[in-house]
Write an enzyme that holds these catalytic residues in place. Sequence first.
Site, PDB file in Angstrom:
ATOM      1  N   CYS A  12       4.341   5.461 -28.227  1.00  0.00           N
ATOM      2  CA  CYS A  12       5.163   5.665 -28.981  1.00  0.00           C
ATOM      3  C   CYS A  12       6.173   4.741 -29.164  1.00  0.00           C
ATOM      4  CB  CYS A  12       5.903   6.855 -28.421  1.00  0.00           C
ATOM      5  SG  CYS A  12       4.830   8.477 -28.599  1.00  0.00           S
ATOM      6  N   ASN A 119       9.429   5.594 -10.582  1.00  0.00           N
ATOM      7  CA  ASN A 119       9.682   4.887 -11.872  1.00  0.00           C
ATOM      8  C   ASN A 119      10.233   5.639 -13.021  1.00  0.00           C
ATOM      9  OD1 ASN A 119       8.603   2.540 -13.521  1.00  0.00           O
ATOM     10  ND2 ASN A 119       8.210   4.430 -14.802  1.00  0.00           N
ATOM     11  N   THR A 145       9.591  16.053 -23.139  1.00  0.00           N
ATOM     12  CA  THR A 145       8.673  16.741 -23.511  1.00  0.00           C
ATOM     13  C   THR A 145       8.449  18.163 -23.407  1.00  0.00           C
ATOM     14  OG1 THR A 145       6.258  17.232 -22.585  1.00  0.00           O
ATOM     15  CG2 THR A 145       7.874  16.892 -21.007  1.00  0.00           C
ATOM     16  N   SER A 187       2.950  19.534 -14.182  1.00  0.00           N
ATOM     17  CA  SER A 187       2.465  18.410 -13.378  1.00  0.00           C
ATOM     18  C   SER A 187       3.664  17.526 -12.815  1.00  0.00           C
ATOM     19  CB  SER A 187       1.687  17.244 -14.563  1.00  0.00           C
ATOM     20  OG  SER A 187       2.475  16.657 -15.503  1.00  0.00           O
ATOM     21  N   TYR A 189       4.452  14.306 -13.499  1.00  0.00           N
ATOM     22  CA  TYR A 189       5.075  13.791 -14.655  1.00  0.00           C
ATOM     23  C   TYR A 189       5.827  14.604 -15.581  1.00  0.00           C
ATOM     24  CZ  TYR A 189       5.361  13.046 -19.581  1.00  0.00           C
ATOM     25  OH  TYR A 189       5.862  13.464 -21.061  1.00  0.00           O
ATOM     26  N   HIS A 190       5.356  15.963 -15.836  1.00  0.00           N
ATOM     27  CA  HIS A 190       6.364  16.834 -16.379  1.00  0.00           C
ATOM     28  C   HIS A 190       7.662  17.106 -15.568  1.00  0.00           C
ATOM     29  CE1 HIS A 190       2.659  17.595 -18.834  1.00  0.00           C
ATOM     30  NE2 HIS A 190       3.413  17.744 -19.862  1.00  0.00           N
ATOM     31  N   LYS A 193      10.478  14.855 -16.159  1.00  0.00           N
ATOM     32  CA  LYS A 193      11.235  14.977 -17.587  1.00  0.00           C
ATOM     33  C   LYS A 193      12.258  16.190 -17.091  1.00  0.00           C
ATOM     34  CE  LYS A 193       8.814  11.990 -19.971  1.00  0.00           C
ATOM     35  NZ  LYS A 193       9.302  11.026 -21.163  1.00  0.00           N
ATOM     36  N   GLN A 216       9.197  16.592 -26.938  1.00  0.00           N
ATOM     37  CA  GLN A 216       7.833  16.158 -27.996  1.00  0.00           C
ATOM     38  C   GLN A 216       6.740  17.018 -27.321  1.00  0.00           C
ATOM     39  OE1 GLN A 216       7.289  12.207 -30.110  1.00  0.00           O
ATOM     40  NE2 GLN A 216       5.754  12.015 -28.234  1.00  0.00           N
ATOM     41  N   ARG A 249      -9.001  12.344 -27.785  1.00  0.00           N
ATOM     42  CA  ARG A 249     -10.154  12.534 -26.922  1.00  0.00           C
ATOM     43  C   ARG A 249     -11.477  13.319 -27.707  1.00  0.00           C
ATOM     44  NH1 ARG A 249     -10.943  11.929 -21.644  1.00  0.00           N
ATOM     45  NH2 ARG A 249     -11.777  13.738 -21.179  1.00  0.00           N
ATOM     46  N   THR A 261     -15.051  17.762 -24.728  1.00  0.00           N
ATOM     47  CA  THR A 261     -14.340  18.075 -23.227  1.00  0.00           C
ATOM     48  C   THR A 261     -13.471  19.462 -23.247  1.00  0.00           C
ATOM     49  OG1 THR A 261     -13.367  16.333 -23.074  1.00  0.00           O
ATOM     50  CG2 THR A 261     -15.346  16.133 -22.083  1.00  0.00           C
ATOM     51  N   GLU A 332      -3.286  25.202 -14.628  1.00  0.00           N
ATOM     52  CA  GLU A 332      -2.537  25.877 -15.843  1.00  0.00           C
ATOM     53  C   GLU A 332      -3.380  26.978 -16.274  1.00  0.00           C
ATOM     54  OE1 GLU A 332      -3.227  22.434 -18.780  1.00  0.00           O
ATOM     55  OE2 GLU A 332      -5.505  23.023 -19.100  1.00  0.00           O
TER      56      GLU A 332
HETATM   57  N1  USQ Z   1      -7.492  19.194 -22.420  1.00  0.00           N
HETATM   58  C1  USQ Z   1      -8.772  19.614 -22.832  1.00  0.00           C
HETATM   59  N2  USQ Z   1      -9.792  18.333 -22.570  1.00  0.00           N
HETATM   60  C2  USQ Z   1      -9.379  17.280 -22.666  1.00  0.00           C
HETATM   61  C3  USQ Z   1      -8.112  16.766 -22.398  1.00  0.00           C
HETATM   62  C4  USQ Z   1      -7.276  17.962 -22.059  1.00  0.00           C
HETATM   63  O1  USQ Z   1      -9.070  20.656 -22.759  1.00  0.00           O
HETATM   64  O2  USQ Z   1     -10.257  16.414 -22.790  1.00  0.00           O
HETATM   65  C5  USQ Z   1      -6.418  20.367 -22.374  1.00  0.00           C
HETATM   66  C6  USQ Z   1      -5.708  20.021 -21.021  1.00  0.00           C
HETATM   67  O3  USQ Z   1      -6.199  20.737 -19.915  1.00  0.00           O
HETATM   68  C7  USQ Z   1      -4.387  20.771 -21.554  1.00  0.00           C
HETATM   69  C8  USQ Z   1      -4.192  20.271 -22.975  1.00  0.00           C
HETATM   70  O4  USQ Z   1      -5.577  19.985 -23.445  1.00  0.00           O
HETATM   71  O5  USQ Z   1      -4.282  22.327 -21.504  1.00  0.00           O
HETATM   72  C9  USQ Z   1      -3.164  19.097 -23.257  1.00  0.00           C
HETATM   73  O6  USQ Z   1      -3.710  17.977 -22.616  1.00  0.00           O
HETATM   74  P1  USQ Z   1      -3.109  16.607 -23.112  1.00  0.00           P
HETATM   75  O7  USQ Z   1      -3.823  15.535 -21.962  1.00  0.00           O
HETATM   76  O8  USQ Z   1      -3.482  16.350 -24.342  1.00  0.00           O
HETATM   77  O9  USQ Z   1      -1.729  16.799 -22.757  1.00  0.00           O
HETATM   78  P2  USQ Z   1      -0.680  16.564 -21.682  1.00  0.00           P
HETATM   79  O10 USQ Z   1      -1.232  16.282 -20.245  1.00  0.00           O
HETATM   80  O11 USQ Z   1       0.379  17.893 -21.708  1.00  0.00           O
HETATM   81  O12 USQ Z   1       0.347  15.443 -22.165  1.00  0.00           O
HETATM   82  C10 USQ Z   1       0.640  14.903 -23.286  1.00  0.00           C
HETATM   83  C11 USQ Z   1       1.108  13.556 -23.064  1.00  0.00           C
HETATM   84  C12 USQ Z   1       2.600  13.658 -22.528  1.00  0.00           C
HETATM   85  C13 USQ Z   1       3.381  14.493 -23.245  1.00  0.00           C
HETATM   86  C14 USQ Z   1       2.704  15.917 -23.350  1.00  0.00           C
HETATM   87  C15 USQ Z   1       3.405  16.770 -24.517  1.00  0.00           C
HETATM   88  O13 USQ Z   1       0.330  12.603 -22.331  1.00  0.00           O
HETATM   89  O14 USQ Z   1       3.058  12.468 -22.515  1.00  0.00           O
HETATM   90  O15 USQ Z   1       4.545  14.840 -22.758  1.00  0.00           O
HETATM   91  O16 USQ Z   1       1.328  15.676 -23.963  1.00  0.00           O
HETATM   92  S1  USQ Z   1       3.298  18.467 -23.877  1.00  0.00           S
HETATM   93  O17 USQ Z   1       1.869  18.892 -23.731  1.00  0.00           O
HETATM   94  O18 USQ Z   1       3.549  19.363 -25.178  1.00  0.00           O
HETATM   95  O19 USQ Z   1       3.910  18.774 -22.697  1.00  0.00           O
END
Ligand code: USQ
Length: 402
Positions: A12, A119, A145, A187, A189-190, A193, A216, A249, A261, A332
């Site tokens: 970003c 960090n 986030t 997580s 990470y979350h 924030k 975001q 992905r 996936t 989740e």
């Molecule tokens: N998911 C799948 N298949 C995959 C990858 C992910 O089904 O191959 C699912 C995950 O289980 C989850 C959803 O898709 O339910 C979102 O996963 P993600 O990896 O796209 O997003 P997330 O881990 O939540 O994190 C990303 C960014 C992070 C940001 C966040 C915004 O890496 O920096 O803060 O999105 S939010 O999700 O709105 O909190």
Amino acid sequence: MRIIVFGGDGFCGWPASLHLSDLGHEVMIADNLSRRAIDEELGAESLTPIASIADRLAAWREVSGREIAFRDVDLAADYDALLTALEEFRPDAVVHFAEQRAAPYSMKDAGHKRYTVDNNVRATHNLLAAIVESGLDVHVVHLGTMGVYGYGTAGMQIPEGYLDVQVTTPDGETIDQQILYPSNPGSVYHMTKVLDQHLFAFYAKNDRLRVTDLHQGIIWGTNTTQTSLDERLVNRFDYDGDYGTVLNRFLVEAAVGYPLTVHGTGGQTRAFIHIQDMVRCVQIAIENPPEAGDRVKIFNQMTETHRVRDLAAQIAEITGARVELTPNPRQESAENELHVVNRSFLDLGLEPTRLSEGLLREVEETAGRYRDRVDLERIPSRSLWTSRQAPGVPPSAPVPVA
Ligand code: USQ
């Protein structure tokens, strides 16, 4: 304006830096290049071939005639260098992207959890303390986030940061209040924030710092107007099991014939925003700062919500890819509804890029174009949320896609 972009070499940060420079702002990137080091640690590479920071900046100079300054600064570890950067550059605003941003990476093991907390929390706190010590009047714009809220809303719309509540006094009087929306991070990470939010609230109250926190959603897309100008300006695109986000992905998986996936049932609903809209939101946030003494201004930075299995179905329809329900490596909710208020940015002029309009272009211009660079070994998500989740054992039985 003079603007420092902390974390300006990242996914970003880089396009935001170019966008702000293109608008005529004096921009400095401060970054410790940690994202590049993590690529090496994971043996993963961006799908798009990203140039070194020196080549990126030289290319920008060549293409735009504008200069972006660069400092190698670790916000979390080198407070003195951070303070010096602030005192010498004297920014009007800073954008803080300098945090470890991947949920799966943050959940790999104790070492990665500790790194992410150390960090992210130290980086944010060092920044706030340094601004106070510098005596400068700086507007802090932070990339937060949607995940601070969690994703379950009991039918209500998630407000922009603050929830209206009524409390009853011992005399039976009812008082209206607004509180930070109860956090429910999914997580480590979350969670960082969430901790950031409290640091911002304290410094806004105690030191009258002007802070905007952008909650975001998940970014989709790769390039912006500026990163498309030259091959050396191309943005990074992560598809690996730790850093790749869901839609990107799926796009890569479709391009190389790997089954999409979908975790669990794919019933997870999430908020999304295109990368071009992200840079515009950062601009709008900078142009609309809070006043000194105001509480933290919180914007929900998302434009649409989608269910994971619907996204997979949409991509499968365009590309002919096969969808596969895989055991969910995360803890989740299998299914959730998500309703979000996002009026602030729309009212300030954001015109969203719709998934329905941009998806095909993304399939062709990025995933298709660079598919020869994909390392299939990097695709599986191997980071498990708890030790109870043995690899290959679904926490809940998957059900077929409707
Ligand atoms: N998911 C799948 N298949 C995959 C990858 C992910 O089904 O191959 C699912 C995950 O289980 C989850 C959803 O898709 O339910 C979102 O996963 P993600 O990896 O796209 O997003 P997330 O881990 O939540 O994190 C990303 C960014 C992070 C940001 C966040 C915004 O890496 O920096 O803060 O999105 S939010 O999700 O709105 O909190």
